[in-house]
Design an enzyme around this catalytic site. Structure first.
Site, PDB file in Angstrom:
ATOM      1  N   CYS A 126       0.832  -1.206   0.000  1.00 49.42           N
ATOM      2  CA  CYS A 126       0.000   0.000   0.000  1.00 49.42           C
ATOM      3  C   CYS A 126       0.865   1.255   0.000  1.00 49.42           C
ATOM      4  O   CYS A 126       0.459   2.300  -0.520  1.00 49.42           O
ATOM      5  CB  CYS A 126      -0.957   0.005   1.186  1.00 49.42           C
ATOM      6  SG  CYS A 126      -0.151  -0.158   2.806  1.00 49.42           S
ATOM      7  N   HIS A 144      -1.673   1.162   7.598  1.00 51.80           N
ATOM      8  CA  HIS A 144      -2.111   1.063   6.202  1.00 51.80           C
ATOM      9  C   HIS A 144      -2.111   2.449   5.581  1.00 51.80           C
ATOM     10  O   HIS A 144      -2.517   3.432   6.210  1.00 51.80           O
ATOM     11  CB  HIS A 144      -3.515   0.446   6.142  1.00 51.80           C
ATOM     12  CG  HIS A 144      -4.056   0.311   4.753  1.00 51.80           C
ATOM     13  ND1 HIS A 144      -3.464  -0.485   3.794  1.00 51.80           N
ATOM     14  CD2 HIS A 144      -5.138   0.890   4.148  1.00 51.80           C
ATOM     15  CE1 HIS A 144      -4.159  -0.409   2.675  1.00 51.80           C
ATOM     16  NE2 HIS A 144      -5.166   0.428   2.867  1.00 51.80           N
TER      17      HIS A 144
END
Length: 525
Positions: free
Chosen positions: A185, A479
């Site tokens: 990510c 994240h």
């Protein structure tokens, strides 16, 4: 603040050219006539150069379970079986038959079910490229980015079909999700920011890159060019950036592996590799200055940071100017001392930011970054005027602003005693005026007192926000997502493969880790 690294020597390029170990499960496929079989698969079911081959592909390439030709269709490399990747039909086949390799019939990538990832193999890559070029030649394309010259029949078709596709304010072309390849990510959010950088987009979509590397397959700029073509092709299915990941691993070894990485570190590494691979596009030699680089990366991202060191005895000033690609800003709550908000900030609006009591703004961080700093008695410098070591002050200002200004809010603190994430909310504006922080404006700032520029018509230093990278979670587990601006007032949230519409409030209320601003007005050089 991270200064732009100097170009690496060729010896290091040679060292980095060694690819990481590939998939160990390819051995079961590479037997007997595997090359001939693989070429047949590419010719019949992937690239399909002739009209007959394309018709055959359209008829035969359907999932053997559900009968649908969509859902990321893959073909088994060991037997004749087509299955949906999205609905896991190809996964079920691989598990039951122990056929661990399959090929993506849209893009030609090889997936290993044991590695649970798309894999790279030099021999397979060579075959794929050769068959792709053959297919282009059969279609009269030649090179992928060659100029299209319509035939007489196509001209007749254009006359009878005059309708054109218009890019409207509601158009979503350029929006595309990215598959997470395993803790990637950090890469996906930076790719979204780069592909929505206006000048970078214009450069790659106009086919300006001329590769001079001996092996174009190892050129990150070539891969970025392909990536832009994919993003603006009109396809809506998520893209699989496995080639980009492999090249980053090859040229930036410290980022190799599936561990969590830092998005800011990836940005700097990517810009560095792109800068080094842009040699063929650089016309800096024309300026008769061997130290001057005019590649697209330097044109867009490089600014000049001025450092003034002032002797406290004779007040002599020593000035240096260093290039930079981004500006790293300290935040309140870190171990680095911060200063309180100015008394007039409460309830005021400066640089488009709302200053509520106790709220830190991007302007506050920039003020701290450019304020004079007393270096202290333990950091005396040798003054050229006094000819002795004296105490001094140091002040940073912007000598030259880049077209794209990237601000790195230092949320991750690493020290011998402390490792933590700083979650202090920082208010940032949609529009930013950098005039108060320019070296040319230094005279108007006395003793840390900052004022808004009197000349509101000066637009040279004004920026607009176009991308924001955020980090959710802790230092150990988190994240990355990003917000990108598609049109002037249209924002979208990019969470790997998922793209959703976002409001301006969503953007401005986000925590903010990397802030990307683009100059509103560009001057010709």
């Amino acid at each position: 603040m991270v200064a732009r690294p100097e170009p690496e020597v060729e010896a290091m390029d040679a060292e980095l050219a060694v690819p990481p170990p590939g998939c160990s499960h390819l051995g079961s496929f590479k037997v007997d006539n595997w090359k001939q079989n693989l070429r047949a698969i590419y010719q019949c079911f992937v690239w399909s150069g002739t009209a007959e081959a394309r018709k055959r592909k359209a008829k035969s390439c359907v999932c053997h379970v559900c009968g649908i030709h969509l859902n990321r269709l893959h073909s088994c490399l060991y037997c004749v079986f087509f299955g949906c990747f999205t609905k896991k039909h190809i996964h079920d086949h691989a598990k039951s038959k122990r056929h661990n390799l399959a090929i993506d019939l849209m893009y030609g990538g090889i997936y290993c079910f044991l590695c649970q990832d798309y894999i790279y193999d030099k021999d397979i890559e060579i075959i794929a490229k050769e068959e792709q070029r053959k297919a282009w030649k059969m279609q009269g394309v030649g090179e992928k980015f060659s100029t299209w010259e319509p035939t007489k029949r196509e001209l007749e078709l254009l006359k009878h079909n005059p309708k054109r596709r218009k890019i409207t304010s509601n158009c979503t072309i350029g929006l595309r999700g990215l598959i997470n390849l395993g803790n990637t990510c950090f890469m996906n959010c930076i790719v979204q920011a780069l592909t929505h950088t206006p000048l970078l987009r214009d450069f790659f979509l106009s086919d300006r890159h001329r590769c001079e590397m001996q092996s174009p397959s190892s050129c990150l700029v070539c891969e970025m060019s392909s990536l832009f073509q994919e993003f603006y092709s009109g396809h809506r299915s998520p893209h699989i950036p496995y080639k980009l990941l492999h090249l980053v691993w090859t040229h930036a070894r410290h980022l190799a592996g599936y561990e969590q990485q830092d998005a800011h570190e990836f940005l700097i590494a990517a810009l560095d590799v792109l800068h080094r691979h842009c040699k063929g596009d650089d016309n800096g030699k024309k300026a008769n200055n061997p130290n001057h680089c005019n590649c697209i990366i330097d044109q867009i991202f490089t600014g000049g940071l001025q450092s003034d060191v002032t002797c406290q005895v004779c007040h002599g000033v020593s000035t240096t100017i260093d290039p930079f690609w981004d500006i790293s800003l300290d935040l309140p709550g870190s171990s680095t001392p911060f200063w309180p908000l100015s008394p007039g900030s409460e309830g005021s609006v400066v640089n488009g930011e709302s200053h509520a009591s106790g709220t830190t703004t991007l302007t506050d961080c920039l003020r701290r970054f450019t304020r004079p700093e007393h270096l202290g008695s333990s950091a005396k410098i040798k003054c050229s005027g006094c000819h002795s070591y004296q105490e001094s002050t140091k002040q940073l200002t912007m000598k030259k602003l880049p077209i794209v200004a990237c601000f790195h809010l230092k949320r991750f603190e690493h020290s011998a005693k402390l490792r933590r994430k700083i979650t202090t909310y920082v208010s940032f504006p949609l529009e930013l005026d950098m005039t108060p922080f320019m070296a040319s404006s230094k005279e108007s700032r006395m003793n840390g007192q900052y004022q808004q520029p009197l000349d509101s018509l000066n637009n040279d230093n004004k920026y607009s926000l176009f991308a924001v990278v955020n980090h959710q979670g802790t230092l150990e587990s988190g994240h990355y997502t990003s917000f990108i601006r598609q049109h002037k007032d249209q924002w979208f949230k990019c969470d790997d493969a998922i793209i959703t519409k976002a409001s301006i409030k969503d953007v401005l209320d986000s925590e903010g880790y990397l802030l990307f601003y683009h100059k509103q007005f560009l001057e010709y050089e």
